[in-house]
Design a protein around this motif. Structure first.
Motif, PDB file in Angstrom:
ATOM      1  N   HIS A  52      33.503  20.238  -1.708  1.00  0.00           N
ATOM      2  CA  HIS A  52      32.983  19.218  -0.799  1.00  0.00           C
ATOM      3  C   HIS A  52      31.825  19.763   0.030  1.00  0.00           C
ATOM      4  O   HIS A  52      30.881  19.024   0.363  1.00  0.00           O
ATOM      5  N   ALA A  53      31.886  21.048   0.375  1.00  0.00           N
ATOM      6  CA  ALA A  53      30.823  21.658   1.183  1.00  0.00           C
ATOM      7  C   ALA A  53      29.494  21.696   0.445  1.00  0.00           C
ATOM      8  O   ALA A  53      28.436  21.852   1.072  1.00  0.00           O
ATOM      9  N   LEU A  54      29.533  21.552  -0.873  1.00  0.00           N
ATOM     10  CA  LEU A  54      28.306  21.464  -1.671  1.00  0.00           C
ATOM     11  C   LEU A  54      27.757  20.040  -1.698  1.00  0.00           C
ATOM     12  O   LEU A  54      26.839  19.739  -2.453  1.00  0.00           O
ATOM     13  N   ASN A  55      28.353  19.179  -0.880  1.00  0.00           N
ATOM     14  CA  ASN A  55      27.986  17.754  -0.807  1.00  0.00           C
ATOM     15  C   ASN A  55      28.311  17.024  -2.110  1.00  0.00           C
ATOM     16  O   ASN A  55      27.588  16.111  -2.532  1.00  0.00           O
ATOM     17  N   ILE A  56      29.391  17.447  -2.740  1.00  0.00           N
ATOM     18  CA  ILE A  56      29.879  16.795  -3.951  1.00  0.00           C
ATOM     19  C   ILE A  56      31.053  15.898  -3.579  1.00  0.00           C
ATOM     20  O   ILE A  56      32.029  16.354  -2.977  1.00  0.00           O
ATOM     21  N   LYS A  57      30.947  14.626  -3.932  1.00  0.00           N
ATOM     22  CA  LYS A  57      31.967  13.646  -3.549  1.00  0.00           C
ATOM     23  C   LYS A  57      32.761  13.112  -4.733  1.00  0.00           C
ATOM     24  O   LYS A  57      33.848  12.568  -4.547  1.00  0.00           O
ATOM     25  N   HIS A  58      32.196  13.203  -5.927  1.00  0.00           N
ATOM     26  CA  HIS A  58      32.833  12.600  -7.094  1.00  0.00           C
ATOM     27  C   HIS A  58      33.398  13.669  -8.028  1.00  0.00           C
ATOM     28  O   HIS A  58      32.701  14.628  -8.373  1.00  0.00           O
ATOM     29  N   PHE A  59      34.647  13.487  -8.420  1.00  0.00           N
ATOM     30  CA  PHE A  59      35.318  14.359  -9.374  1.00  0.00           C
ATOM     31  C   PHE A  59      35.624  13.529 -10.621  1.00  0.00           C
ATOM     32  O   PHE A  59      36.307  12.500 -10.537  1.00  0.00           O
ATOM     33  N   ILE A  60      35.109  13.968 -11.757  1.00  0.00           N
ATOM     34  CA  ILE A  60      35.203  13.195 -12.996  1.00  0.00           C
ATOM     35  C   ILE A  60      35.670  14.140 -14.099  1.00  0.00           C
ATOM     36  O   ILE A  60      35.092  15.209 -14.279  1.00  0.00           O
ATOM     37  N   GLY A  61      36.717  13.763 -14.831  1.00  0.00           N
ATOM     38  CA  GLY A  61      37.130  14.681 -15.878  1.00  0.00           C
ATOM     39  C   GLY A  61      38.332  14.234 -16.678  1.00  0.00           C
ATOM     40  O   GLY A  61      38.861  13.129 -16.492  1.00  0.00           O
ATOM     41  N   VAL A  62      38.748  15.099 -17.582  1.00  0.00           N
ATOM     42  CA  VAL A  62      39.913  14.880 -18.441  1.00  0.00           C
ATOM     43  C   VAL A  62      40.946  15.944 -18.081  1.00  0.00           C
ATOM     44  O   VAL A  62      40.624  17.130 -18.026  1.00  0.00           O
ATOM     45  N   PRO A  63      42.208  15.547 -17.821  1.00  0.00           N
ATOM     46  CA  PRO A  63      43.220  16.487 -17.326  1.00  0.00           C
ATOM     47  C   PRO A  63      43.456  17.676 -18.242  1.00  0.00           C
ATOM     48  O   PRO A  63      43.239  17.611 -19.460  1.00  0.00           O
ATOM     49  N   ASP A  64      43.916  18.756 -17.625  1.00  0.00           N
ATOM     50  CA  ASP A  64      44.199  20.007 -18.318  1.00  0.00           C
ATOM     51  C   ASP A  64      45.365  20.675 -17.613  1.00  0.00           C
ATOM     52  O   ASP A  64      45.478  20.604 -16.385  1.00  0.00           O
ATOM     53  N   SER A  65      46.240  21.334 -18.365  1.00  0.00           N
ATOM     54  CA  SER A  65      47.406  21.973 -17.766  1.00  0.00           C
ATOM     55  C   SER A  65      47.017  23.102 -16.818  1.00  0.00           C
ATOM     56  O   SER A  65      47.644  23.284 -15.770  1.00  0.00           O
ATOM     57  N   VAL A  66      45.983  23.883 -17.148  1.00  0.00           N
ATOM     58  CA  VAL A  66      45.527  24.944 -16.257  1.00  0.00           C
ATOM     59  C   VAL A  66      45.004  24.361 -14.945  1.00  0.00           C
ATOM     60  O   VAL A  66      45.150  24.953 -13.874  1.00  0.00           O
ATOM     61  N   LEU A  67      44.419  23.182 -15.025  1.00  0.00           N
ATOM     62  CA  LEU A  67      43.859  22.512 -13.848  1.00  0.00           C
ATOM     63  C   LEU A  67      44.836  21.521 -13.217  1.00  0.00           C
ATOM     64  O   LEU A  67      44.432  20.705 -12.389  1.00  0.00           O
ATOM     65  N   LYS A  68      46.111  21.593 -13.576  1.00  0.00           N
ATOM     66  CA  LYS A  68      47.084  20.640 -13.037  1.00  0.00           C
ATOM     67  C   LYS A  68      47.120  20.635 -11.505  1.00  0.00           C
ATOM     68  O   LYS A  68      47.213  19.558 -10.899  1.00  0.00           O
ATOM     69  N   PRO A  69      47.063  21.802 -10.819  1.00  0.00           N
ATOM     70  CA  PRO A  69      47.014  21.750  -9.355  1.00  0.00           C
ATOM     71  C   PRO A  69      45.845  20.921  -8.842  1.00  0.00           C
ATOM     72  O   PRO A  69      45.974  20.185  -7.860  1.00  0.00           O
ATOM     73  N   LEU A  70      44.703  21.034  -9.505  1.00  0.00           N
ATOM     74  CA  LEU A  70      43.535  20.238  -9.144  1.00  0.00           C
ATOM     75  C   LEU A  70      43.796  18.763  -9.396  1.00  0.00           C
ATOM     76  O   LEU A  70      43.545  17.911  -8.526  1.00  0.00           O
ATOM     77  N   CYS A  71      44.310  18.431 -10.585  1.00  0.00           N
ATOM     78  CA  CYS A  71      44.553  17.034 -10.945  1.00  0.00           C
ATOM     79  C   CYS A  71      45.576  16.396 -10.017  1.00  0.00           C
ATOM     80  O   CYS A  71      45.416  15.242  -9.590  1.00  0.00           O
ATOM     81  N   ASP A  72      46.653  17.126  -9.703  1.00  0.00           N
ATOM     82  CA  ASP A  72      47.653  16.618  -8.773  1.00  0.00           C
ATOM     83  C   ASP A  72      47.012  16.292  -7.429  1.00  0.00           C
ATOM     84  O   ASP A  72      47.233  15.220  -6.850  1.00  0.00           O
ATOM     85  N   TYR A  73      46.221  17.236  -6.923  1.00  0.00           N
ATOM     86  CA  TYR A  73      45.597  17.058  -5.610  1.00  0.00           C
ATOM     87  C   TYR A  73      44.657  15.857  -5.606  1.00  0.00           C
ATOM     88  O   TYR A  73      44.676  15.026  -4.686  1.00  0.00           O
ATOM     89  N   LEU A  74      43.830  15.750  -6.630  1.00  0.00           N
ATOM     90  CA  LEU A  74      42.870  14.651  -6.687  1.00  0.00           C
ATOM     91  C   LEU A  74      43.568  13.300  -6.770  1.00  0.00           C
ATOM     92  O   LEU A  74      43.141  12.327  -6.143  1.00  0.00           O
ATOM     93  N   ASN A  75      44.642  13.223  -7.554  1.00  0.00           N
ATOM     94  CA  ASN A  75      45.355  11.954  -7.687  1.00  0.00           C
ATOM     95  C   ASN A  75      46.052  11.544  -6.398  1.00  0.00           C
ATOM     96  O   ASN A  75      46.238  10.350  -6.148  1.00  0.00           O
ATOM     97  N   ILE A  76      46.403  12.515  -5.573  1.00  0.00           N
ATOM     98  CA  ILE A  76      47.073  12.213  -4.306  1.00  0.00           C
ATOM     99  C   ILE A  76      46.075  11.916  -3.197  1.00  0.00           C
ATOM    100  O   ILE A  76      46.261  10.973  -2.412  1.00  0.00           O
ATOM    101  N   HIS A  77      44.997  12.686  -3.137  1.00  0.00           N
ATOM    102  CA  HIS A  77      44.136  12.655  -1.955  1.00  0.00           C
ATOM    103  C   HIS A  77      42.794  11.949  -2.141  1.00  0.00           C
ATOM    104  O   HIS A  77      42.142  11.615  -1.151  1.00  0.00           O
TER     105      HIS A  77
END
Length: 375
Positions: free
Chosen positions: A11-36
């Protein structure tokens, strides 16, 4: 690294949009994005190439840089728009990538990830994308210095990638969804295989569907030689099945597909319908999620594969959401010519003790081809 700290850095890079296809390694990221994050800030397109194009569209429309995430196996889908759309020699569009690192060299992983892991970093180098590895040892101070590198690249209209190793990100909050369906996917697979006849052949899609089909076939018949387990190439099982069906016109070919995989390359359904292959039965087990990489929503929950198949021109189309309905549908489909579509609405979840194939991919290929020849 705590996922909130990781996201705050982006977010500090002024990035607001997260776009992607889920991955098990990135599950912590995907969980967080889906919640917040809202569904306007976090989007799951049908494949990684579409994610890159969507991010390019956001930049063209607003000058806002997006973050695109994917498993490294998805880099193949993303390669075309990376090289022919956003590269500096074409439209010169900056983008931040988060890439889950499967098949990391010298680390045990599934066969479909081994070669992809070997070429992940060299491929980024070939594409001219500067990157940094994020692992369990990456602390906040190191991360901040990496963010400065990323910022410099993005400011110069270049792309930058964080290649994220397994276990690098931590998140205590788990995202859970309920699709409202009650029919268990593995029970549906068991029923499909119970209707197997001597000459039938099955192509199963990547992920838990292949693992469940493998175990259910062994439980029913003591073998799985009539199954080709597509352990990689997400979204391409139906075209593999089309190829097998085309050269074996006197045998019934079943493709057991998933909704996330079918969405990834849905144009294949149109091709199959137009080929009029009358011995092909395409079964989509639909749970509105990318089950094998953490159960993340597909963002296409309103899609009816049955209705879509009708529009494309499948010869016969069925839908089932229970054991009784599926039994009836399988009997009806057996007596009809294809291409046939069966959409089965199934619940989320799988057995915790679900195993994996004991044979190598090559061994599976060899036993399946022997079954094709009647050996």
């Amino acid at each position: 690294m705590e996922i909130k700290n990781f996201i705050d850095g982006i977010h500090a890079l002024n990035i607001k949009h997260f776009i992607g296809v889920p991955d098990s390694v990135l599950k912590p990221l995907c969980d967080y994005l889906n919640i917040h994050e809202t569904n306007k800030q976090h989007m799951v397109p049908v494949n990684e190439g579409a994610a890159v194009a969507l991010a390019a569209g956001y930049y063209l429309g607003s000058e806002q840089i997006s973050c695109v995430y994917m498993q490294n196996s998805g880099m193949g889908n993303a390669l075309n728009p990376i090289a022919s759309l956003i590269h500096q020699k074409v439209y010169d569009i900056p983008m931040l990538f988060l890439i889950g690192y499967r098949g990391e060299p010298n680390q045990k992983d599934e066969p479909q990830h081994i070669f992809q892991g070997e070429i992940t970093c060299p491929l980024l180098e070939l594409l001219g994308i500067e990157y940094a590895l994020i692992d369990k040892e990456t602390n906040q101070e190191t991360y901040q210095s990496l963010l400065h590198r990323a910022k410099d690249c993005l400011s110069a209209n270049k792309q930058f990638a964080f290649v994220i190793k397994k276990g690098a990100l931590k998140n205590e909050q788990k995202f859970n969804q309920d699709n409202g369906f009650t029919f268990k996917r593995e029970d549906a697979i068991q029923m499909i295989l119970q209707h197997r006849q001597k000459d039938d052949l099955y192509i199963t899609t990547t992920g838990k569907i292949s693992r469940e089909a493998y175990e259910q076939s062994d439980a029913l018949y003591g073998e799985h030689k009539q199954l080709f387990l597509t352990v990689g190439s997400m979204g391409h099982a139906s075209m593999i099945a089309q190829g097998v069906a085309a050269v074996n016109p006197n045998r019934r070919i079943f493709c057991i597909d998933g909704d996330g995989a079918a969405l990834m390359h849905m144009g294949s359904m149109d091709f199959i319908a137009n080929m009029r292959t009358d011995n092909l039965c395409h079964i989509i087990l639909n749970n509105n999620a990318h089950e094998s990489v953490g159960g993340m929503p597909t963002n296409c929950q309103s899609t009816s594969f049955a209705d879509t198949a009708k529009v494309f021109g499948y010869a016969h189309v069925y839908c089932a959401a229970s054991a009784d309905e599926l039994t009836t549908v399988l009997k009806q489909a057996r007596n009809n010519k294809g291409p046939i579509m069966i959409e089965v609405k199934v619940a989320l979840g799988a057995r915790e003790d679900l195993g994996r194939p004991k044979e190598s991919a090559v061994m599976n290929k060899q036993s399946f081809m022997a079954a094709v020849k009647g050996e």
